[in-house]
Design a protein around this motif. Structure first.
Motif, short mmCIF file in Angstrom:
data_model
loop_
_atom_site.label_atom_id
_atom_site.label_comp_id
_atom_site.label_asym_id
_atom_site.label_seq_id
_atom_site.Cartn_x
_atom_site.Cartn_y
_atom_site.Cartn_z
N UNK A 113 0.85 -1.20 0.00
CA UNK A 113 0.00 0.00 0.00
C UNK A 113 0.88 1.24 0.00
N UNK A 114 0.55 2.20 -0.86
CA UNK A 114 1.23 3.51 -0.84
C UNK A 114 0.18 4.57 -0.52
N UNK A 115 0.49 5.48 0.42
CA UNK A 115 -0.35 6.68 0.56
C UNK A 115 0.30 7.72 -0.35
N UNK A 116 -0.51 8.22 -1.30
CA UNK A 116 0.04 9.08 -2.35
C UNK A 116 -0.88 10.25 -2.65
N UNK A 117 -1.16 11.09 -1.63
CA UNK A 117 -2.03 12.24 -1.88
C UNK A 117 -1.39 13.21 -2.87
N UNK A 118 -2.25 14.04 -3.45
CA UNK A 118 -1.78 14.92 -4.53
C UNK A 118 -2.16 16.36 -4.25
N UNK A 119 -1.48 17.26 -4.94
CA UNK A 119 -1.84 18.67 -4.93
C UNK A 119 -1.79 19.18 -6.37
N UNK A 120 -2.62 20.17 -6.66
CA UNK A 120 -2.63 20.71 -8.03
C UNK A 120 -4.04 20.93 -8.55
N UNK A 121 -5.04 20.53 -7.75
CA UNK A 121 -6.42 20.82 -8.09
C UNK A 121 -6.94 20.04 -9.27
N UNK A 122 -8.19 20.33 -9.63
CA UNK A 122 -8.82 19.62 -10.75
C UNK A 122 -8.08 19.91 -12.06
N UNK A 123 -7.48 21.10 -12.14
CA UNK A 123 -6.71 21.43 -13.35
C UNK A 123 -5.51 20.50 -13.46
N UNK A 128 -2.63 16.28 -16.00
CA UNK A 128 -1.55 15.34 -15.65
C UNK A 128 -0.34 16.02 -15.06
N UNK A 129 -0.58 17.09 -14.27
CA UNK A 129 0.53 17.87 -13.73
C UNK A 129 0.47 17.94 -12.19
N UNK A 130 -0.07 16.89 -11.56
CA UNK A 130 -0.18 16.89 -10.10
C UNK A 130 1.18 16.74 -9.43
N UNK A 131 1.28 17.26 -8.21
CA UNK A 131 2.43 16.97 -7.35
C UNK A 131 1.98 15.88 -6.39
N UNK A 132 2.77 14.81 -6.28
CA UNK A 132 2.36 13.64 -5.47
C UNK A 132 3.38 13.38 -4.36
N UNK A 133 2.89 13.19 -3.13
CA UNK A 133 3.77 12.95 -1.98
C UNK A 133 3.49 11.55 -1.47
N UNK A 134 4.50 10.71 -1.43
CA UNK A 134 4.27 9.27 -1.27
C UNK A 134 4.89 8.72 0.01
N UNK A 135 4.08 7.93 0.74
CA UNK A 135 4.58 7.17 1.88
C UNK A 135 4.50 5.69 1.59
N UNK A 136 5.48 4.93 2.06
CA UNK A 136 5.46 3.48 1.84
C UNK A 136 6.81 2.99 1.33
N UNK A 152 1.20 12.99 -13.11
CA UNK A 152 1.95 13.93 -12.26
C UNK A 152 3.09 14.63 -13.02
N UNK A 153 3.55 15.73 -12.43
CA UNK A 153 4.81 16.29 -12.93
C UNK A 153 5.90 16.17 -11.87
N UNK A 154 5.50 15.77 -10.65
CA UNK A 154 6.49 15.62 -9.58
C UNK A 154 6.01 14.53 -8.63
N UNK A 155 6.88 13.56 -8.37
CA UNK A 155 6.57 12.51 -7.38
C UNK A 155 7.70 12.52 -6.36
N UNK A 156 7.36 12.66 -5.08
CA UNK A 156 8.39 12.70 -4.04
C UNK A 156 8.13 11.60 -3.02
N UNK A 157 9.14 10.73 -2.80
CA UNK A 157 9.01 9.74 -1.74
C UNK A 157 9.36 10.40 -0.42
N UNK A 158 8.44 10.33 0.57
CA UNK A 158 8.60 11.09 1.81
C UNK A 158 9.06 10.25 2.99
N UNK A 159 8.90 8.90 2.90
CA UNK A 159 9.26 8.05 4.04
C UNK A 159 8.28 6.89 4.16
#
Ligand code: NAP
Length: 285
Positions: A113-123, A128-136, A152-159
């Protein structure tokens, strides 16, 4: 790699279209089945009647539903049929504790399981330009990355599990502050009888410019509050942030003010409007 998408709301529909465009989407599920059927027809994919059907026919199940209980309910249903070795990625905004709980339920089935919430709104979801912050587990992220990159345009693994959602909480506190600043400043501009379109354009190009001003300024100043991001959903996020901040002893003046303001708007019937409806409380005609 077969991918299924659960939750075709304001965010999920754009996400599903981009996954389909990249050639990964096998099928979709939505609680209101008519939405799933019409998108499946448009994209030429399967409309799964239940989450259990999607789980058994895909390698990666993605979800973007409303709140904590909704994520846990969907995960329980996936867990009933999902095959060991599958991956579940949750892109909803929920608490870190919910992410950890979902990860534990799926781990019992040998499912990652990955928690991968996003930011960038409906636009961002649409383009396809969301920023995604990932745990797992970072190795699991690498397996899922080609699919996630289609949105996405940015995926960051956070921990570890839960740290994607903790990062999203940071984003939501900041978004609340930006909303307060932009709506208050534009209400002030309105009171000065300034030409609002010009105010938004010139300030967007300077040091105080920001995404919210640029995308929501032109609509809020015309009294248009179509979501966007529903105020009731941001309120749900800020309540999570409040309880996380409380347990870590962080002071949250701005956050508390936003929760109170949103509650006034929700009591007046505006929960389904965009968060820029905060402008209603600031502007005096
Ligand atoms: P939305 O338009 O209200 O859509 C919610 C979706 O979740 C709908 O497809 C709904 O199905 C489904 N759903 C809700 N409860 C469910 C349940 N118990 N079981 C199965 N499906 C369920 O919301 P949204 O704006 O797409 O937001 C979705 C998530 O993304 C939220 O966590 C939100 O905080 C987050 N988010 C939103 C934005 C934004 O700008 N909108 C940005 C970033 C993150 P029905 O069609 O049957 O109602």
């Amino acid at each position: 790699m077969k991918v299924g998408m659960i939750g075709l709301g304001a965010m999920g529909i754009g996400m599903a279209k981009n996954i389909a465009k990249a050639g990964y989407l096998t099928g979709v599920y939505n609680r209101t089945a008519t939405k799933a059927q019409s998108l499946a027809d448009e994209l030429n994919v399967i409309a799964f009647p239940q989450p259990e059907d999607l789980a058994v026919n895909t390698d990666i199940a993605l979800l973007c539903v409303s709140a904590d209980n909704d994520v846990l309910a969907v995960v329980e249903r996936l867990a009933a049929t999902i095959r060991p070795g599958s991956i579940v990625v949750d892109m909803s905004t929920v608490s870190s504790d919910t992410a950890k709980q979902a990860a534990a339920v799926l781990a019992e089935k040998q499912v990652a399981f990955l928690d991968a919430p996003v930011s960038g709104g409906v636009e961002g979801a649409k383009n396809g330009t969301l920023a995604m912050m990932v745990g797992g587990d970072p190795d699991i992220l690498e397996k899922a990355r080609p699919v996630l990159e289609s949105m996405t345009r940015c995926i960051m693994h956070m921990g570890p599990s839960g740290s994607g959602q903790a990062t999203k909480a940071v984003n939501q506190i900041m978004a609340a502050g930006v909303n307060q600043a932009v709506t208050e400043a534009l209400a002030f501009a309105h009171a000065q009888n300034l030409p609002m379109e010009k105010v938004i354009e010139v300030i967007s190009g300077g040091a105080a410019g920001n995404w919210f001003l640029q995308h929501r300024g032109p609509t809020m100043t015309q009294g248009i509050f179509t979501p966007g991001f529903k105020l009731g959903l941001h309120h749900k996020d800020l309540k999570i942030c409040q309880s996380m901040a409380k347990s870590s002893g962080v002071s949250t003046t701005l956050l508390d003010m936003s929760v109170a303001d949103y509650e006034r708007l929700m009591a007046a019937g505006y929960a389904d409007e965009d968060i820029s409806a905060l402008y209603r409380l600031k502007v005096i005609d």
